[in-house]
Write a protein that holds these residues in place. Structure first.
Motif, mmCIF file in Angstrom:
data_model
loop_
_atom_site.group_PDB
_atom_site.id
_atom_site.type_symbol
_atom_site.label_atom_id
_atom_site.label_comp_id
_atom_site.label_asym_id
_atom_site.label_seq_id
_atom_site.Cartn_x
_atom_site.Cartn_y
_atom_site.Cartn_z
ATOM 1 N N MET A 1 -39.624 10.745 -144.595
ATOM 2 C CA MET A 1 -39.098 9.511 -145.123
ATOM 3 C C MET A 1 -40.213 8.498 -145.342
ATOM 4 S SD MET A 1 -35.886 7.287 -143.846
ATOM 5 C CE MET A 1 -36.524 6.199 -142.625
ATOM 6 N N ALA A 2 -41.114 8.372 -144.369
ATOM 7 C CA ALA A 2 -42.214 7.423 -144.517
ATOM 8 C C ALA A 2 -43.110 7.806 -145.682
ATOM 9 C CB ALA A 2 -43.028 7.347 -143.231
ATOM 10 N N GLY A 3 -43.275 9.118 -145.893
ATOM 11 C CA GLY A 3 -44.094 9.569 -147.013
ATOM 12 C C GLY A 3 -43.526 9.128 -148.346
ATOM 13 N N GLY A 4 -42.210 9.163 -148.467
ATOM 14 C CA GLY A 4 -41.574 8.717 -149.708
ATOM 15 C C GLY A 4 -41.794 7.235 -149.954
ATOM 16 N N PHE A 5 -41.621 6.427 -148.907
ATOM 17 C CA PHE A 5 -41.854 4.985 -149.049
ATOM 18 C C PHE A 5 -43.321 4.692 -149.351
ATOM 19 C CE2 PHE A 5 -37.972 4.703 -146.336
ATOM 20 C CZ PHE A 5 -37.172 4.067 -147.275
ATOM 21 N N LEU A 6 -44.213 5.347 -148.611
ATOM 22 C CA LEU A 6 -45.649 5.157 -148.868
ATOM 23 C C LEU A 6 -46.030 5.630 -150.257
ATOM 24 C CD1 LEU A 6 -47.239 6.230 -145.469
ATOM 25 C CD2 LEU A 6 -47.276 3.943 -146.484
ATOM 26 N N GLY A 7 -45.459 6.752 -150.669
ATOM 27 C CA GLY A 7 -45.749 7.279 -152.000
ATOM 28 C C GLY A 7 -45.301 6.340 -153.102
ATOM 29 N N ASP A 8 -44.088 5.813 -152.962
ATOM 30 C CA ASP A 8 -43.587 4.863 -153.965
ATOM 31 C C ASP A 8 -44.469 3.624 -154.019
ATOM 32 O OD1 ASP A 8 -41.528 6.572 -154.578
ATOM 33 O OD2 ASP A 8 -40.010 5.470 -153.430
ATOM 34 N N LEU A 23 -52.338 10.573 -149.463
ATOM 35 C CA LEU A 23 -52.474 11.930 -148.938
ATOM 36 C C LEU A 23 -53.773 12.072 -148.149
ATOM 37 C CD1 LEU A 23 -51.234 14.768 -148.868
ATOM 38 C CD2 LEU A 23 -52.521 15.274 -150.950
ATOM 39 N N GLN A 24 -54.837 11.524 -148.682
ATOM 40 C CA GLN A 24 -56.131 11.569 -148.002
ATOM 41 C C GLN A 24 -56.084 10.768 -146.696
ATOM 42 O OE1 GLN A 24 -59.386 9.818 -150.262
ATOM 43 N NE2 GLN A 24 -60.738 11.466 -149.571
ATOM 44 N N ALA A 25 -55.506 9.605 -146.720
ATOM 45 C CA ALA A 25 -55.398 8.778 -145.510
ATOM 46 C C ALA A 25 -54.569 9.487 -144.442
ATOM 47 C CB ALA A 25 -54.788 7.422 -145.846
ATOM 48 N N ALA A 26 -53.515 10.194 -144.850
ATOM 49 C CA ALA A 26 -52.693 10.928 -143.889
ATOM 50 C C ALA A 26 -53.499 12.039 -143.210
ATOM 51 C CB ALA A 26 -51.453 11.505 -144.580
ATOM 52 N N GLN A 27 -54.381 12.678 -143.959
ATOM 53 C CA GLN A 27 -55.208 13.733 -143.363
ATOM 54 C C GLN A 27 -56.161 13.141 -142.330
ATOM 55 O OE1 GLN A 27 -54.401 17.010 -144.311
ATOM 56 N NE2 GLN A 27 -52.876 15.733 -145.308
ATOM 57 N N PHE A 28 -56.774 12.018 -142.667
ATOM 58 C CA PHE A 28 -57.693 11.377 -141.720
ATOM 59 C C PHE A 28 -56.949 10.835 -140.496
ATOM 60 C CE2 PHE A 28 -60.568 10.647 -145.540
ATOM 61 C CZ PHE A 28 -61.414 11.695 -145.204
ATOM 62 N N PHE A 51 -49.799 10.173 -129.152
ATOM 63 C CA PHE A 51 -50.690 10.779 -130.147
ATOM 64 C C PHE A 51 -50.048 11.974 -130.850
ATOM 65 C CE2 PHE A 51 -53.974 8.620 -127.467
ATOM 66 C CZ PHE A 51 -54.242 7.643 -128.404
ATOM 67 N N PHE A 52 -49.248 12.755 -130.130
ATOM 68 C CA PHE A 52 -48.555 13.854 -130.792
ATOM 69 C C PHE A 52 -47.473 13.315 -131.733
ATOM 70 C CE2 PHE A 52 -50.969 16.560 -128.157
ATOM 71 C CZ PHE A 52 -50.902 17.827 -128.719
ATOM 72 N N GLY A 53 -46.848 12.214 -131.365
ATOM 73 C CA GLY A 53 -45.914 11.557 -132.279
ATOM 74 C C GLY A 53 -46.614 11.056 -133.534
ATOM 75 N N LEU A 54 -47.808 10.490 -133.358
ATOM 76 C CA LEU A 54 -48.587 10.042 -134.516
ATOM 77 C C LEU A 54 -49.027 11.215 -135.379
ATOM 78 C CD1 LEU A 54 -50.731 7.209 -132.873
ATOM 79 C CD2 LEU A 54 -48.844 6.947 -134.515
ATOM 80 N N MET A 55 -49.366 12.338 -134.740
ATOM 81 C CA MET A 55 -49.714 13.538 -135.507
ATOM 82 C C MET A 55 -48.516 13.980 -136.352
ATOM 83 S SD MET A 55 -51.869 15.621 -132.588
ATOM 84 C CE MET A 55 -51.544 17.208 -133.286
ATOM 85 N N GLY A 56 -47.338 13.979 -135.742
ATOM 86 C CA GLY A 56 -46.134 14.355 -136.477
ATOM 87 C C GLY A 56 -45.843 13.396 -137.626
ATOM 88 N N ALA A 58 -48.061 11.533 -139.250
ATOM 89 C CA ALA A 58 -49.076 11.738 -140.296
ATOM 90 C C ALA A 58 -48.772 13.009 -141.079
ATOM 91 C CB ALA A 58 -50.471 11.799 -139.682
ATOM 92 N N GLN A 59 -48.382 14.067 -140.390
ATOM 93 C CA GLN A 59 -48.042 15.319 -141.070
ATOM 94 C C GLN A 59 -46.771 15.155 -141.895
ATOM 95 O OE1 GLN A 59 -50.090 17.914 -141.031
ATOM 96 N NE2 GLN A 59 -48.798 19.026 -142.430
ATOM 97 N N GLY A 60 -45.843 14.357 -141.404
ATOM 98 C CA GLY A 60 -44.589 14.134 -142.109
ATOM 99 C C GLY A 60 -44.737 13.352 -143.401
ATOM 100 N N VAL A 61 -45.842 12.679 -143.576
ATOM 101 C CA VAL A 61 -46.103 11.946 -144.818
ATOM 102 C C VAL A 61 -46.330 12.919 -145.978
ATOM 103 C CG1 VAL A 61 -47.826 10.472 -145.962
ATOM 104 C CG2 VAL A 61 -46.966 9.862 -143.703
#
Length: 158
Positions: A1-8, A23-28, A51-56, A58-61
């Motif tokens: 969901m966050a990826g969609g908002f960030l993408g828009d 996409l690049q920022a999510a990888q970093f 940190f594992f929540g943040l990993m999830g 970032a991956q979910g973006v």
């Protein structure tokens, strides 16, 4: 969901480069969270959970960014095939190779080392490699838009 908002948001701010930048920022961001969550011994489980929540997150973006990117460069009549190949072949093979490889390497070198090399360093390399996507992505989006505009003009003139 966050990826969609960030993408828009990113596509509105910079139609040519916004999605690639997110996409690049999510990888970093994933690499940083992975480093902090897998390489540091904390006295409590709370930082690990954070940190594992943040990993999830970032991956979910990624799906909210890479799916619109595929659509932006693929003609409408080929999008179904493009997603079938992308999701069922490339993503599936990638996750299977990662899971099997990490398991086998974890047995040999230990999970902490494997996490450092795969979750942190490989993601940093991937984020750096995405820099090469800016120019061709913008060019491919322009080409498809030109093709769609030509089709629309032809259809209206018929």
């Amino acid at each position: 969901m966050a990826g969609g908002f960030l993408g828009d948001w990113a596509a509105r701010r910079s139609p040519r480069f916004g999605l690639v930048a997110v996409l690049q920022a999510a990888q970093f961001a994933f690499a940083v969270a992975a480093f902090l969550g897998t390489q540091i011994a904390f006295a409590s489980i709370v930082p690990f959970a954070l940190f594992f929540g943040l990993m999830g997150a970032a991956q979910g973006v990624n799906p909210g960014i890479n799916r619109p990117m595929v659509m932006a460069i693929t003609p409408p009549e080929l999008r179904g095939a493009a997603f079938a190949i992308y999701i069922s072949i490339f993503e599936a093979i990638g996750w299977a190779a990662f899971s099997l490889g990490a398991g086998f390497l974890g047995d040999v070198f230990g999970l902490k080392q494997v996490f450092l090399w795969i979750l942190v360093l490989l993601m940093l390399a991937n984020g750096a490699y995405l820099t090469l996507l800016y120019r061709p992505y913008a060019r491919d989006v322009d080409r498809l838009q030109h093709e769609l505009d030509t089709r629309r003009a032809t259809a209206l003139n018929d």
